[in-house]
Design a protein around this motif. Structure first.
Motif: not given
Length: 79
Positions: A44-64
């Protein structure tokens, strides 16, 4: 009537037999814990990181990057 003869207790090889049993049990428990961690935490942690990289979350920048990560930790500790 003759008294019944009790069997002799097993003394030879008893320690080896018990150690073998407990080593097998410990190995099985460790495999179970590793599988639970992998599928319950790591995936689940890896999936969340992949979703963050893809820019799915609006509150988090995709370029982390790591620099921003340490900057946020510094701000949390100091304030």
């Amino acid at each position: 009537m003759a008294p019944e003869v009790l069997p002799k207790p097993q003394m030879h090889g008893l320690l080896a037999k018990r150690l073998q049993f407990h080593m097998f049990g410990a190995f099985m428990v460790s495999l179970g814990v590793a599988a639970l961690y992998k599928f319950g935490v790591a995936e689940p942690r890896k999936k969340a990181y992949e979703m963050r990289k893809a820019g799915i979350f609006q509150s988090v920048k995709s370029s982390w990057n790591i620099k921003n990560f340490f900057r946020l930790i510094y701000l949390e500790v100091c304030h």
